[in-house]
Design a protein around this motif. Structure first.
Motif, PDB file in Angstrom:
ATOM      1  N   LYS A   1       0.846  -1.187   0.000  1.00 38.43           N
ATOM      2  CA  LYS A   1       0.000   0.000   0.000  1.00 38.43           C
ATOM      3  C   LYS A   1       0.885   1.241   0.000  1.00 38.43           C
ATOM      4  O   LYS A   1       2.062   1.173   0.373  1.00 38.43           O
ATOM      5  N   VAL A   2       0.325   2.386  -0.399  1.00 41.98           N
ATOM      6  CA  VAL A   2       1.147   3.590  -0.473  1.00 41.98           C
ATOM      7  C   VAL A   2       0.314   4.833  -0.230  1.00 41.98           C
ATOM      8  O   VAL A   2      -0.839   4.941  -0.668  1.00 41.98           O
ATOM      9  N   GLY A   3       0.922   5.782   0.499  1.00 39.58           N
ATOM     10  CA  GLY A   3       0.327   7.094   0.692  1.00 39.58           C
ATOM     11  C   GLY A   3       1.299   8.161   0.211  1.00 39.58           C
ATOM     12  O   GLY A   3       2.504   8.069   0.469  1.00 39.58           O
ATOM     13  N   ILE A   4       0.804   9.153  -0.502  1.00 36.65           N
ATOM     14  CA  ILE A   4       1.627  10.237  -1.017  1.00 36.65           C
ATOM     15  C   ILE A   4       1.508  11.422  -0.065  1.00 36.65           C
ATOM     16  O   ILE A   4       0.428  11.987   0.108  1.00 36.65           O
ATOM     17  N   LEU A   5       2.631  11.786   0.549  1.00 38.10           N
ATOM     18  CA  LEU A   5       2.646  12.849   1.556  1.00 38.10           C
ATOM     19  C   LEU A   5       3.108  14.159   0.929  1.00 38.10           C
ATOM     20  O   LEU A   5       4.198  14.233   0.367  1.00 38.10           O
ATOM     21  N   CYS A   6       2.278  15.170   1.047  1.00 40.84           N
ATOM     22  CA  CYS A   6       2.600  16.489   0.495  1.00 40.84           C
ATOM     23  C   CYS A   6       2.311  17.560   1.542  1.00 40.84           C
ATOM     24  O   CYS A   6       1.175  17.675   2.010  1.00 40.84           O
ATOM     25  N   MET A   7       3.345  18.286   1.939  1.00 44.01           N
ATOM     26  CA  MET A   7       3.181  19.399   2.870  1.00 44.01           C
ATOM     27  C   MET A   7       2.425  18.971   4.128  1.00 44.01           C
ATOM     28  O   MET A   7       1.533  19.665   4.614  1.00 44.01           O
ATOM     29  N   GLY A   8       2.789  17.802   4.634  1.00 43.19           N
ATOM     30  CA  GLY A   8       2.265  17.355   5.912  1.00 43.19           C
ATOM     31  C   GLY A   8       0.934  16.652   5.880  1.00 43.19           C
ATOM     32  O   GLY A   8       0.317  16.440   6.927  1.00 43.19           O
ATOM     33  N   ARG A   9       0.488  16.234   4.686  1.00 46.80           N
ATOM     34  CA  ARG A   9      -0.820  15.593   4.576  1.00 46.80           C
ATOM     35  C   ARG A   9      -0.799  14.538   3.474  1.00 46.80           C
ATOM     36  O   ARG A   9      -0.196  14.759   2.413  1.00 46.80           O
ATOM     37  N   ILE A  10      -1.428  13.385   3.715  1.00 48.84           N
ATOM     38  CA  ILE A  10      -1.570  12.380   2.669  1.00 48.84           C
ATOM     39  C   ILE A  10      -2.606  12.888   1.671  1.00 48.84           C
ATOM     40  O   ILE A  10      -3.771  13.063   2.006  1.00 48.84           O
ATOM     41  N   VAL A  11      -2.166  13.136   0.433  1.00 51.92           N
ATOM     42  CA  VAL A  11      -3.070  13.691  -0.566  1.00 51.92           C
ATOM     43  C   VAL A  11      -3.572  12.629  -1.549  1.00 51.92           C
ATOM     44  O   VAL A  11      -4.538  12.870  -2.287  1.00 51.92           O
ATOM     45  N   GLU A  12      -2.928  11.473  -1.566  1.00 52.60           N
ATOM     46  CA  GLU A  12      -3.414  10.359  -2.377  1.00 52.60           C
ATOM     47  C   GLU A  12      -2.978   9.061  -1.715  1.00 52.60           C
ATOM     48  O   GLU A  12      -1.864   8.951  -1.188  1.00 52.60           O
ATOM     49  N   TYR A  13      -3.869   8.076  -1.742  1.00 51.17           N
ATOM     50  CA  TYR A  13      -3.594   6.801  -1.065  1.00 51.17           C
ATOM     51  C   TYR A  13      -4.244   5.670  -1.842  1.00 51.17           C
ATOM     52  O   TYR A  13      -5.331   5.827  -2.404  1.00 51.17           O
ATOM     53  N   SER A  14      -3.561   4.528  -1.863  1.00 49.89           N
ATOM     54  CA  SER A  14      -4.157   3.353  -2.490  1.00 49.89           C
ATOM     55  C   SER A  14      -3.756   2.092  -1.737  1.00 49.89           C
ATOM     56  O   SER A  14      -2.620   1.961  -1.276  1.00 49.89           O
ATOM     57  N   ASP A  15      -4.707   1.178  -1.607  1.00 49.81           N
ATOM     58  CA  ASP A  15      -4.426  -0.140  -1.032  1.00 49.81           C
ATOM     59  C   ASP A  15      -3.597  -0.996  -1.974  1.00 49.81           C
ATOM     60  O   ASP A  15      -3.151  -2.075  -1.608  1.00 49.81           O
TER      61      ASP A  15
END
Length: 326
Positions: A225-239
């Motif tokens: 799984k992966v989360g994309i972190l931008c400026m302190g927040r996950i802005v996109e995530y996928s299982d």
């Protein structure tokens, strides 16, 4: 599956005499038992602070102003110091990205490993701690572990020092392994060996892992799984890592993909890389409104909603699922 770790809407600020620096701006993440989850973001996006916040180990100037963290249902932010110490020593093993800087320069690595073991087993005898130190070095494939117990960190290569840190992280059989850019500065061959070792230990001990990195190639090979972190927040995530790589929906994710070696440049940079990741975090609207070339009036006025674009795949962007402007 049961949740091992849950972080919900963490807001972390760092306070100095001159300014307040916003670092986490609503960070959320879930890790289930057996997961290998990747967190991807550029330098300054808040990756290391997110890890520190989830084990309540921020520097003195940092403060969690909002949010919650649970580890196996226990409220991490309400734990007393003894419980927190046990969490950090026994339940969570963190592998930092500066091996020589994290090891005490004048203390033999065997002593450091034994101290780590005894921190979680205060009644352990010296021989027991020594035996576990040797086993930990064997586990990370360091030759002649008995002799290596007496070696100083300065006598180790970068790859060997990183293996020692992995041994320290794993010596107490943690339920969660966190690799915080653990292969930064290592050559490609050593990097692959280290990541293979972490992956093997996760499967062998039935633990979970978070791999923090700026390299989507690492995530593609090792994470589920992966989360994309931008400026302190996950802005996109996928299982599904494959799903996200094939259907990247956020401009920031697409920019990271475009910068990944070996990935076809299907899209040009959609987020201005010349501006710092901490550049002008706005009080309202999208975090990336000053950097995204697709920014519209609504992006400046309203925070983007969380939109599910496929099962287990969501994105925070007003343009999710819509045709972008050329």
């Amino acid at each position: 599956m049961d949740k091992l770790l849950q972080a919900e809407e963490l807001f972390v600020n760092f306070y100095t005499t001159k300014e307040t620096v916003r670092v986490l701006t609503g960070f959320s993440l879930e890790v289930e038992h057996g997961d290998i989850v990747g967190i991807v973001g550029e330098s300054g996006s808040g990756k290391s602070v997110a890890i520190a916040a989830m084990i309540n180990l921020l520097e003195k100037t940092g403060r969690i102003d909002r949010g919650a963290v649970w580890f196996e249902g226990a409220d991490v932010l309400q734990m007393d110091e003894e419980t927190l110490r046990n969490l950090r020593c026994s339940e969570v093993g963190v592998i930092p990205n500066n091996p020589k800087g994290m090891l005490h320069p004048i203390v033999p690595i065997g002593t450091q490993l034994m101290n780590r073991y005894c921190s979680a087993h205060p009644d352990a005898k010296k021989e027991e701690a020594r035996r576990h130190a040797v086993e930990a070095l064997e586990m990370v494939q360091i030759p002649d572990p008995e002799k290596r117990l007496h070696v100083l960190p300065s006598e180790l290569s970068g790859g060997m020092a990183q293996r020692v840190l992995i041994a320290m992280a794993l010596i107490n059989n943690p339920k969660l392994i966190v690799a915080d850019d653990a292969t930064t500065g290592l050559d490609v061959t050593v990097q692959s060996q280290i990541l293979d070792l972490i992956e093997a230990q996760v499967h062998k001990t039935h633990s979970s892992a978070i791999m923090v990195t700026h390299d989507l190639g690492i995530v593609a090979q090792y994470c589920k799984k992966v989360g994309i972190l931008c400026m302190g927040r996950i802005v996109e995530y996928s299982d599904s890592v494959e799903e996200l790589l094939q259907m990247a929906a956020h401009p920031y994710t697409r920019t990271l993909l475009a910068a990944t070696p070996g990935v076809p440049r299907e899209y040009c940079d959609e987020v201005n890389p010349a501006k710092s990741a901490r550049h002008e975090i706005s009080a309202q609207g999208c975090l990336l409104q000053n950097r995204c070339k697709h920014c519209t009036e609504i992006c400046c006025r309203t925070a983007p909603p969380k939109t599910e674009i496929a099962p287990g795949h969501w994105v925070e962007c007003h343009l999710a699922g819509k045709e972008r402007e050329s």
